[in-house]
Write a protein that holds these residues in place. Structure first.
Motif, PDB file in Angstrom:
ATOM      1  N   GLU A 133       0.864  -1.183   0.000  1.00 13.81           N
ATOM      2  CA  GLU A 133       0.000   0.000   0.000  1.00 13.81           C
ATOM      3  C   GLU A 133       0.899   1.230   0.000  1.00 13.81           C
ATOM      4  O   GLU A 133       1.512   1.574   0.994  1.00 13.81           O
ATOM      5  CB  GLU A 133      -0.897  -0.001   1.232  1.00 13.81           C
ATOM      6  CG  GLU A 133      -1.979   1.073   1.184  1.00 13.81           C
ATOM      7  CD  GLU A 133      -2.893   1.006   2.392  1.00 13.81           C
ATOM      8  OE1 GLU A 133      -4.113   0.901   2.218  1.00 13.81           O
ATOM      9  OE2 GLU A 133      -2.364   1.067   3.528  1.00 13.81           O
ATOM     10  N   SER A 158      -8.070  -3.828 -10.927  1.00 16.96           N
ATOM     11  CA  SER A 158      -8.244  -4.319  -9.558  1.00 16.96           C
ATOM     12  C   SER A 158      -7.266  -5.443  -9.225  1.00 16.96           C
ATOM     13  O   SER A 158      -6.812  -5.574  -8.090  1.00 16.96           O
ATOM     14  CB  SER A 158      -9.688  -4.794  -9.349  1.00 16.96           C
ATOM     15  OG  SER A 158      -9.990  -5.877 -10.220  1.00 16.96           O
ATOM     16  N   ASP A 200      -2.707  -3.740  -4.468  1.00 22.69           N
ATOM     17  CA  ASP A 200      -2.223  -4.494  -3.325  1.00 22.69           C
ATOM     18  C   ASP A 200      -3.425  -4.995  -2.515  1.00 22.69           C
ATOM     19  O   ASP A 200      -4.566  -4.548  -2.711  1.00 22.69           O
ATOM     20  CB  ASP A 200      -1.312  -3.615  -2.458  1.00 22.69           C
ATOM     21  CG  ASP A 200      -2.073  -2.473  -1.824  1.00 22.69           C
ATOM     22  OD1 ASP A 200      -2.476  -2.588  -0.662  1.00 22.69           O
ATOM     23  OD2 ASP A 200      -2.287  -1.445  -2.519  1.00 22.69           O
ATOM     24  N   LYS A 201      -3.195  -5.919  -1.590  1.00 20.66           N
ATOM     25  CA  LYS A 201      -4.290  -6.551  -0.854  1.00 20.66           C
ATOM     26  C   LYS A 201      -5.112  -5.539  -0.056  1.00 20.66           C
ATOM     27  O   LYS A 201      -6.352  -5.593  -0.050  1.00 20.66           O
ATOM     28  CB  LYS A 201      -3.733  -7.626   0.078  1.00 20.66           C
ATOM     29  CG  LYS A 201      -3.177  -8.837  -0.652  1.00 20.66           C
ATOM     30  CD  LYS A 201      -2.697  -9.888   0.338  1.00 20.66           C
ATOM     31  CE  LYS A 201      -2.161 -11.119  -0.398  1.00 20.66           C
ATOM     32  NZ  LYS A 201      -1.668 -12.152   0.557  1.00 20.66           N
ATOM     33  N   GLY A 202      -4.436  -4.597   0.618  1.00 21.92           N
ATOM     34  CA  GLY A 202      -5.157  -3.634   1.445  1.00 21.92           C
ATOM     35  C   GLY A 202      -6.050  -2.725   0.623  1.00 21.92           C
ATOM     36  O   GLY A 202      -7.238  -2.516   0.954  1.00 21.92           O
ATOM     37  N   THR A 203      -5.504  -2.183  -0.470  1.00 19.91           N
ATOM     38  CA  THR A 203      -6.293  -1.282  -1.323  1.00 19.91           C
ATOM     39  C   THR A 203      -7.430  -2.037  -2.001  1.00 19.91           C
ATOM     40  O   THR A 203      -8.551  -1.521  -2.123  1.00 19.91           O
ATOM     41  CB  THR A 203      -5.386  -0.629  -2.381  1.00 19.91           C
ATOM     42  OG1 THR A 203      -4.276   0.003  -1.738  1.00 19.91           O
ATOM     43  CG2 THR A 203      -6.145   0.402  -3.194  1.00 19.91           C
ATOM     44  N   ARG A 204      -7.152  -3.274  -2.427  1.00 16.74           N
ATOM     45  CA  ARG A 204      -8.193  -4.086  -3.073  1.00 16.74           C
ATOM     46  C   ARG A 204      -9.334  -4.354  -2.085  1.00 16.74           C
ATOM     47  O   ARG A 204     -10.526  -4.275  -2.437  1.00 16.74           O
ATOM     48  CB  ARG A 204      -7.577  -5.401  -3.556  1.00 16.74           C
ATOM     49  CG  ARG A 204      -8.575  -6.421  -4.104  1.00 16.74           C
ATOM     50  CD  ARG A 204      -9.156  -5.990  -5.442  1.00 16.74           C
ATOM     51  NE  ARG A 204     -10.123  -6.935  -5.941  1.00 16.74           N
ATOM     52  CZ  ARG A 204      -9.835  -7.958  -6.757  1.00 16.74           C
ATOM     53  NH1 ARG A 204      -8.576  -8.158  -7.125  1.00 16.74           N
ATOM     54  NH2 ARG A 204     -10.774  -8.742  -7.207  1.00 16.74           N
ATOM     55  N   LYS A 205      -8.988  -4.661  -0.851  1.00  9.55           N
ATOM     56  CA  LYS A 205      -9.995  -4.946   0.166  1.00  9.55           C
ATOM     57  C   LYS A 205     -10.871  -3.728   0.433  1.00  9.55           C
ATOM     58  O   LYS A 205     -12.106  -3.827   0.517  1.00  9.55           O
ATOM     59  CB  LYS A 205      -9.301  -5.396   1.456  1.00  9.55           C
ATOM     60  CG  LYS A 205     -10.248  -5.786   2.578  1.00  9.55           C
ATOM     61  CD  LYS A 205      -9.468  -6.263   3.791  1.00  9.55           C
ATOM     62  CE  LYS A 205     -10.411  -6.645   4.927  1.00  9.55           C
ATOM     63  NZ  LYS A 205      -9.651  -7.099   6.132  1.00  9.55           N
ATOM     64  N   ASN A 206     -10.228  -2.543   0.544  1.00  6.59           N
ATOM     65  CA  ASN A 206     -10.989  -1.311   0.797  1.00  6.59           C
ATOM     66  C   ASN A 206     -11.910  -0.971  -0.373  1.00  6.59           C
ATOM     67  O   ASN A 206     -13.043  -0.507  -0.186  1.00  6.59           O
ATOM     68  CB  ASN A 206     -10.028  -0.149   1.052  1.00  6.59           C
ATOM     69  CG  ASN A 206      -9.257  -0.321   2.350  1.00  6.59           C
ATOM     70  OD1 ASN A 206      -9.709  -0.999   3.266  1.00  6.59           O
ATOM     71  ND2 ASN A 206      -8.084   0.287   2.427  1.00  6.59           N
ATOM     72  N   TRP A 207     -11.420  -1.185  -1.594  1.00  3.30           N
ATOM     73  CA  TRP A 207     -12.244  -0.898  -2.780  1.00  3.30           C
ATOM     74  C   TRP A 207     -13.440  -1.844  -2.860  1.00  3.30           C
ATOM     75  O   TRP A 207     -14.559  -1.421  -3.146  1.00  3.30           O
ATOM     76  CB  TRP A 207     -11.378  -1.013  -4.037  1.00  3.30           C
ATOM     77  CG  TRP A 207     -12.170  -0.943  -5.312  1.00  3.30           C
ATOM     78  CD1 TRP A 207     -12.787   0.149  -5.842  1.00  3.30           C
ATOM     79  CD2 TRP A 207     -12.428  -2.027  -6.205  1.00  3.30           C
ATOM     80  NE1 TRP A 207     -13.413  -0.176  -7.019  1.00  3.30           N
ATOM     81  CE2 TRP A 207     -13.214  -1.514  -7.268  1.00  3.30           C
ATOM     82  CE3 TRP A 207     -12.088  -3.375  -6.227  1.00  3.30           C
ATOM     83  CZ2 TRP A 207     -13.649  -2.311  -8.321  1.00  3.30           C
ATOM     84  CZ3 TRP A 207     -12.510  -4.164  -7.272  1.00  3.30           C
ATOM     85  CH2 TRP A 207     -13.288  -3.635  -8.312  1.00  3.30           C
ATOM     86  N   GLU A 208     -13.198  -3.123  -2.598  1.00  2.00           N
ATOM     87  CA  GLU A 208     -14.286  -4.111  -2.652  1.00  2.00           C
ATOM     88  C   GLU A 208     -15.372  -3.785  -1.629  1.00  2.00           C
ATOM     89  O   GLU A 208     -16.563  -4.038  -1.864  1.00  2.00           O
ATOM     90  CB  GLU A 208     -13.735  -5.516  -2.381  1.00  2.00           C
ATOM     91  CG  GLU A 208     -12.836  -6.070  -3.472  1.00  2.00           C
ATOM     92  CD  GLU A 208     -13.606  -6.518  -4.703  1.00  2.00           C
ATOM     93  OE1 GLU A 208     -14.848  -6.381  -4.721  1.00  2.00           O
ATOM     94  OE2 GLU A 208     -12.966  -7.004  -5.650  1.00  2.00           O
ATOM     95  N   SER A 209     -14.969  -3.190  -0.491  1.00  2.00           N
ATOM     96  CA  SER A 209     -15.957  -2.873   0.550  1.00  2.00           C
ATOM     97  C   SER A 209     -16.912  -1.766   0.130  1.00  2.00           C
ATOM     98  O   SER A 209     -17.971  -1.583   0.755  1.00  2.00           O
ATOM     99  CB  SER A 209     -15.240  -2.473   1.842  1.00  2.00           C
ATOM    100  OG  SER A 209     -14.541  -1.252   1.666  1.00  2.00           O
TER     101      SER A 209
END
Length: 645
Positions: A240, A279, A283-292
């Motif tokens: 991130e 997508s 990175d994992k953190g940014t992907r997780k926040n976007w998916e939310s």
């Protein structure tokens, strides 16, 4: 026996014919070159005659010239000046070295004649303006404002932008087709350089040259495929990070915008595919926040995805800036104990709007002039005085006291250019052993270069070093001036060393601190050729770019207090060297000992190299072409035959 004699006679006759044919072909080629030079000299003379006729006309009319007439004459004079140099440059490319001086003398005469005519026009203009004393007065510019000319590197995806900018400039120019063709030829760089053939240039056929470029590079299929491949190969983020997210976002939106420019809009499946590719690169953190932010089963749109990632970029930028400002001093790379830092003179001042050399009228900056570099320090100083240039940045329009450049001499830190630095005890060519500094006599100057990286506790090693050479020779390594970008996006110049034998890239701690780049903690051991181990605890990512080409690279550098010892080891007198004309030196001060700020290791070395190679002669180093310009590399022996010419 008669048969053998006849065969030998026939073979001898064929050999003689072959030699005669080769001589005939060579003579024909020389004759064609001579005729071409003769034609160019005639055209150059016609440009000279136009300047003379302008002076005669002005002398005849005198003070009766109207302001409009004055403006027309000034513009015509500028066009004649460009035409003359356009033909003159072609002549220099064709004639032998023995003939160059005669043509340069002709150039000096033309410059003097041009200055006289320009002075006459300026005198008339001032004479008309003096008695008027009106609140509103017309100001006549000596030359129209020059806009930086765009360049085209031969990449299909860059053609539309270049075409739009170049045609816009030419539409607002009143230059002749010969001058437009000259600008077009100079704008072609990289793989596009030399695209326009000699016949088209000699015929001044600008329209034909432009049509050939359009036919070659307006290939919609190739352009679209290039941008699709770019989307399919988006670089994945490793963590991130504001920088990595911004680079990913810029790369993706650039390809999409270019596709839309060519009528390939994102609709339906194509839009979902681009969003998916983008997508997957997060990175994992940014992907997780976007998916939310998406509801279950909701199909994301490209526009909303880009908007979210731009907002996330702003958040990361603010957080990283706040983190950097509150970071403890121990976590930042400490500056090297040296009090002197390298300062480059590669940046031009705001007053200069052209890269034309004041010393030789070549297409390069003053400090890069190979003819200027050959001169002694005294001769360079006199040249700068004669041209009324700033002693610090070698540009016109101001003095060293008024110079805005933050750069100074990298030898003594005073406000003059490194090329104008006088050594108190410069080694003489005839007696090097007596003039060499004592400290070099007492101990070898071996640098702990990072030839190998050893992850604790074991690893590999390499063998390359920088050491003193015999006093009758000097080894030049590949040094160049490049640009690096600091944490605020401001560009700085630094001196780099290209080293294919180093497994890592390194940066001087003083420069890393100046750039204020985010650091990463590492636990690495660097082993030098002398077996000395250095524990490295910090690493930074440096955005490196060429000053003369489109080459850019993001380089991961280990932070070290000293990259290598000063290069070269001693000051070399190159005043008698015969450097080829028209080349762009990567490090114009390659012969002056100075600090190295950044070492570019094997990972990026070969991508920075080009195929060009030129030999200077026995006992002299070679010139190698790189993305940063031509570097001087190899052994130079003092007292060689070439240096005595």
């Amino acid at each position: 026996m008669s048969v053998v004699s006849s065969a030998a006679s026939t073979k001898s006759g064929k050999s003689a014919k072959s030699v005669k044919s080769a001589k005939s072909a060579k003579n024909k080629e020389e004759e064609e070159v001579a005729n071409k030079v003769k034609l160019l000299v005639r055209k150059r003379g016609q440009a000279m005659a136009k300047v003379t006729n302008t002076k005669k006309t002005v002398d005849t009319i005198g003070n009766d010239l109207t302001p409009a007439q004055l403006l027309v004459f000034q513009k015509q004079l500028n066009n004649y000046y460009s035409e003359w140099h356009f033909f003159h440059d072609q002549i220099l490319d064709l004639v032998d070295d023995e003939q160059v001086q005669d043509h340069m003398d002709n150039c000096n005469k033309f410059e003097e004649h041009y200055a006289v005519v320009l002075t006459v026009l300026e005198t008339v203009s001032l004479a008309q303006a003096a008695p008027a004393r009106q609140e509103e007065k017309v100001v006549f510019q000596q030359q129209p404002l020059k806009v930086p000319m765009p360049s085209f590197d031969g990449k299909y995806e860059n053609w539309p932008k270049f075409k739009s900018m170049f045609l816009d400039l030419m539409s607002r120019s009143r230059d002749s087709d010969a001058i437009k063709l000259y600008h077009l030829d100079k704008a072609l760089v990289g793989s596009a350089a030399g695209f326009i053939d000699a016949k088209t240039i000699n015929d001044n056929n600008y329209e034909h040259a432009w049509n050939m470029l359009e036919e070659q590079y307006e290939n919609l299929r190739i352009i679209v495929d290039t941008h699709i491949r770019g989307l399919l190969s988006l670089k994945k983020m490793t963590k991130e990070s504001y920088k990595e997210l911004k680079e990913l976002l810029d790369e993706c939106t650039r390809h999409v915008a270019n596709l839309e420019y060519h009528g390939q809009e994102l609709t339906g499946v194509s839009e979902l595919m681009v969003v998916n590719l983008l997508s997957e690169a997060l990175d994992k953190g940014t992907r997780k926040n976007w998916e939310s932010t998406l509801a279950r089963g909701e199909l994301p749109t490209y526009e909303d995805t880009v908007a979210y990632l731009k907002a996330q970029c702003n958040v990361l930028e603010r957080c990283e800036a706040a983190s950097a400002s509150t970071k403890s001093p121990q976590t930042k790379p400490t500056a090297a104990p040296k009090t002197t830092s390298y300062k480059s003179h590669a940046a031009t001042t705001a007053e200069k709007t052209s890269t034309q050399c004041d010393f030789c009228a070549g297409d390069h900056i003053n400090f890069s002039c190979p003819d200027f570099a050959k001169l002694s320090t005294n001769q360079r100083t006199e040249k700068v005085k004669a041209h009324r240039l700033c002693f610090n940045c070698l540009q016109k329009g101001h003095s060293a006291k008024e110079c805005r450049s933050k750069n100074s001499c990298r030898k003594c830190e005073k406000r003059h250019h490194t090329l104008l630095h006088f050594e108190n005890a410069q080694p003489a060519r005839s007696s090097h052993a007596q003039s060499a500094p004592k400290q070099e006599e007492s101990k070898p100057n071996v640098s702990p270069k990072p030839e190998s990286v050893e992850p604790l506790p074991s690893g590999s090693s390499a063998t390359s070093c920088v050491c003193n050479q015999p006093q009758d020779s000097q080894v030049f390594l590949m040094t160049a001036i490049a640009q690096v970008v600091d944490n605020s996006g401001v560009e700085h110049q630094c001196r780099i060393l290209l080293d294919c034998a180093s497994q890592v890239s390194t940066i001087r701690a003083g420069l890393a601190a100046k750039l204020d780049l985010p650091t990463r903690s590492v636990n690495t051991v660097v082993v030098g050729v002398n077996g000395k181990r250095s524990n490295i605890t910090h690493e930074v990512s440096v955005s490196l770019q060429s000053m003369y080409d489109n080459f850019r690279a993001t380089v991961d550098c280990l932070v070290m207090e000293e990259v290598t010892s000063n290069l070269p080891t001693v000051l070399e007198d190159v005043s008698s060297w015969e450097l080829p004309s028209g080349i762009q030196l990567a490090d114009p001060s390659f012969f002056v000992p100075g600090e190295v700020d950044l070492l570019l290791g094997a990972k990026h070395f070969w991508s920075a190299m080009k195929s060009g190679k030129r030999k200077l002669g026995p006992g002299f180093p070679e010139l190698r072409e790189t993305q940063f310009g031509w570097v001087v590399v190899g052994l130079a022996r003092r007292g060689s035959p070439l240096s005595k010419r």
